[in-house]
Motif scaffolding. Structure first.
Motif, PDB file in Angstrom:
ATOM      1  N   PRO A  85       0.497  -1.256   0.118  1.00  0.00           N
ATOM      2  CA  PRO A  85       0.059   0.064   0.025  1.00  0.00           C
ATOM      3  C   PRO A  85       0.871   1.394  -0.423  1.00  0.00           C
ATOM      4  O   PRO A  85       0.692   2.477   0.167  1.00  0.00           O
ATOM      5  CB  PRO A  85      -0.749  -0.185   1.246  1.00  0.00           C
ATOM      6  CG  PRO A  85       0.111  -0.258   2.310  1.00  0.00           C
ATOM      7  CD  PRO A  85       0.857  -2.404   1.297  1.00  0.00           C
ATOM      8  N   ILE A  86       2.593   1.032  -0.109  1.00  0.00           N
ATOM      9  CA  ILE A  86       3.297   2.369   0.177  1.00  0.00           C
ATOM     10  C   ILE A  86       3.569   2.286  -1.480  1.00  0.00           C
ATOM     11  O   ILE A  86       4.255   1.864  -1.591  1.00  0.00           O
ATOM     12  CB  ILE A  86       3.980   2.270   1.666  1.00  0.00           C
ATOM     13  CG1 ILE A  86       3.307   2.095   2.775  1.00  0.00           C
ATOM     14  CG2 ILE A  86       5.148   3.607   1.567  1.00  0.00           C
ATOM     15  CD1 ILE A  86       3.639   2.047   3.595  1.00  0.00           C
ATOM     16  N   ARG A  87       3.961   3.372  -1.151  1.00  0.00           N
ATOM     17  CA  ARG A  87       4.192   3.676  -2.708  1.00  0.00           C
ATOM     18  C   ARG A  87       5.926   4.538  -2.597  1.00  0.00           C
ATOM     19  O   ARG A  87       5.379   5.877  -2.101  1.00  0.00           O
ATOM     20  CB  ARG A  87       4.093   4.321  -3.946  1.00  0.00           C
ATOM     21  CG  ARG A  87       5.035   4.283  -5.896  1.00  0.00           C
ATOM     22  CD  ARG A  87       3.995   4.819  -6.780  1.00  0.00           C
ATOM     23  NE  ARG A  87       3.054   4.674  -6.937  1.00  0.00           N
ATOM     24  CZ  ARG A  87       2.324   4.006  -7.532  1.00  0.00           C
ATOM     25  NH1 ARG A  87       0.910   4.900  -6.363  1.00  0.00           N
ATOM     26  NH2 ARG A  87       1.294   3.133  -7.825  1.00  0.00           N
ATOM     27  N   VAL A  88       6.962   4.408  -3.044  1.00  0.00           N
ATOM     28  CA  VAL A  88       8.202   5.292  -2.546  1.00  0.00           C
ATOM     29  C   VAL A  88       9.036   6.006  -4.130  1.00  0.00           C
ATOM     30  O   VAL A  88       9.167   5.071  -4.311  1.00  0.00           O
ATOM     31  CB  VAL A  88       8.800   4.683  -1.722  1.00  0.00           C
ATOM     32  CG1 VAL A  88      10.224   5.460  -1.477  1.00  0.00           C
ATOM     33  CG2 VAL A  88       8.862   4.246  -0.334  1.00  0.00           C
ATOM     34  N   SER A  89       9.158   7.653  -3.974  1.00  0.00           N
ATOM     35  CA  SER A  89       8.816   7.803  -5.772  1.00  0.00           C
ATOM     36  C   SER A  89      10.091   7.814  -5.124  1.00  0.00           C
ATOM     37  O   SER A  89      10.624   9.287  -4.605  1.00  0.00           O
ATOM     38  CB  SER A  89       8.234   8.451  -5.655  1.00  0.00           C
ATOM     39  OG  SER A  89       6.758   8.067  -5.576  1.00  0.00           O
ATOM     40  N   SER A  90      11.012   8.763  -6.021  1.00  0.00           N
ATOM     41  CA  SER A  90      12.628   9.318  -6.748  1.00  0.00           C
ATOM     42  C   SER A  90      12.301  10.023  -7.652  1.00  0.00           C
ATOM     43  O   SER A  90      10.698  10.168  -8.370  1.00  0.00           O
ATOM     44  CB  SER A  90      13.624   8.130  -6.423  1.00  0.00           C
ATOM     45  OG  SER A  90      14.315   9.229  -7.116  1.00  0.00           O
ATOM     46  N   ASP A  91      13.165  10.965  -8.057  1.00  0.00           N
ATOM     47  CA  ASP A  91      12.389  12.072  -9.423  1.00  0.00           C
ATOM     48  C   ASP A  91      12.664  10.907 -10.812  1.00  0.00           C
ATOM     49  O   ASP A  91      12.454   9.434 -10.677  1.00  0.00           O
ATOM     50  CB  ASP A  91      13.226  12.416  -9.411  1.00  0.00           C
ATOM     51  CG  ASP A  91      15.051  11.639  -9.935  1.00  0.00           C
ATOM     52  OD1 ASP A  91      15.270  11.131 -11.058  1.00  0.00           O
ATOM     53  OD2 ASP A  91      15.993  12.171  -9.163  1.00  0.00           O
ATOM     54  N   PRO A  92      11.739  11.585 -11.516  1.00  0.00           N
ATOM     55  CA  PRO A  92      11.721  10.484 -12.743  1.00  0.00           C
ATOM     56  C   PRO A  92      12.543   8.922 -13.488  1.00  0.00           C
ATOM     57  O   PRO A  92      12.375   8.766 -14.047  1.00  0.00           O
ATOM     58  CB  PRO A  92      11.216  11.238 -13.923  1.00  0.00           C
ATOM     59  CG  PRO A  92      10.831  12.738 -13.652  1.00  0.00           C
ATOM     60  CD  PRO A  92      11.480  12.537 -12.161  1.00  0.00           C
ATOM     61  N   SER A  93      14.018   9.736 -13.060  1.00  0.00           N
ATOM     62  CA  SER A  93      15.095   9.071 -13.696  1.00  0.00           C
ATOM     63  C   SER A  93      15.032   7.427 -13.097  1.00  0.00           C
ATOM     64  O   SER A  93      15.734   6.982 -13.322  1.00  0.00           O
ATOM     65  CB  SER A  93      16.361   9.180 -13.730  1.00  0.00           C
ATOM     66  OG  SER A  93      16.812   9.857 -12.696  1.00  0.00           O
TER      67      SER A  93
END
Length: 292
Positions: free
Chosen positions: A67-75
């Motif tokens: 249930p958790i999404r960890v995001s960085s920059d698009p690259s």
């Protein structure tokens, strides 16, 4: 507890009235130990991603398993996970804010600057020598630290860093510095310990002043015996009252994901020496919070 004669028996060039002698204290190459921790983690199926800047913590509630999404920059690719524990050091308050945590305590970076004992003077120090700590501060004070490669570090002082990762006087982030100086807790700390802060800054600029502190323990030490050495930055947690936080701070933020997230916003020093005990503490806290 040992007396002055026993001090000189153990450390011939050191002077003192009394001391605590810890004969089983050792030193390690902490970089090597950390890599071995990483290898153990990978052998158990873990994956380590370096240079992966954390930008967002979002809900992915459509997937009950992750249930958790960890995001960085698009690259970089995103990650989905069931639970999340963050231990972000110098960025721990900023990372915690991504899931709705308050800004208190704030991380204020303090740089510690060391001197190096010249090779021909290494005979002056055989073991770790520490001063009696000042209970008003969580800093150790100037001390003598033999290293695995034979170097001997002297210090450090404790001065405000001009950047979260500001390892020199020339490493400056106007936004980081403004954030530290405008924080109410920092302003109260400065008012309370202004003289101490000025002395620490002075000792960082003028080596002779730091050597004078070190001579309290080894009188033979001279200004000509040392050179400038490396520095480190301490992620000091500080509350809005100007108190330096010296205990664990766990936080989960607010919102739908709060029961699934744990931010380690502060862990007490010495973090490296106590790393395995701290890991047990974090594990125990995670089991309780996540109901594992």
């Amino acid at each position: 507890m040992i007396d002055s004669k026993r001090i000189t028996d153990i450390e011939p060039h050191c002077k003192g009235l009394k001391a605590l002698w810890s004969p089983h204290t050792g030193i390690v190459d902490w970089g090597y130990v950390t890599k071995k921790f990483g290898e153990d983690f990978e052998k158990r199926g873990g994956k380590i991603y370096t240079s992966y800047p954390l930008e967002k913590i979002e809900d992915n509630l459509k997937d009950s398993n992750y249930p958790i999404r960890v995001s960085s920059d698009p690259s970089y690719a995103d990650f989905e996970t069931k639970n999340l524990i963050t231990c972000a050091g110098l960025q721990s308050d900023r990372v915690a804010a991504l899931s709705g945590c308050s800004t208190d305590p704030k991380i204020v970076p303090f740089r510690g600057e060391y001197l190096l004992l010249k090779p021909e003077k290494k005979h002056l120090v055989k073991t770790n020598i520490y001063p009696v700590p000042d209970p008003r501060f969580p800093f150790l004070g100037v001390h003598f630290t033999p290293r695995m490669n034979g170097d001997i570090w002297l210090g450090p002082n404790a001065v405000l860093a001009y950047k979260r990762e500001g390892y020199s006087y020339f490493s400056i982030s106007p936004s980081d510095l403004l954030e530290s100086l405008s924080y109410s807790g920092m302003q109260k700390l400065v008012k309370k310990h202004f003289t101490f802060g000025i002395k620490e800054l002075y000792r960082g600029i003028w080596i002779a002043a730091q050597v004078k502190q070190l001579q309290r323990f080894i009188p033979e030490l001279k200004y000509s015996d040392v050179t400038r050495g490396p520095s480190g930055v301490r992620a000091q947690a500080m509350d809005s009252a100007g108190n330096l936080v010296d205990d664990f701070v766990f936080d989960s933020g607010t919102g739908k994901l709060s029961s699934l997230i744990m931010h380690v916003r502060n862990a007490p020093s010495p973090a490296a020496t106590s790393s395995l005990a701290i890991a047990k503490m974090i594990t125990s806290e995670a089991i309780t919070r996540f109901k594992l």
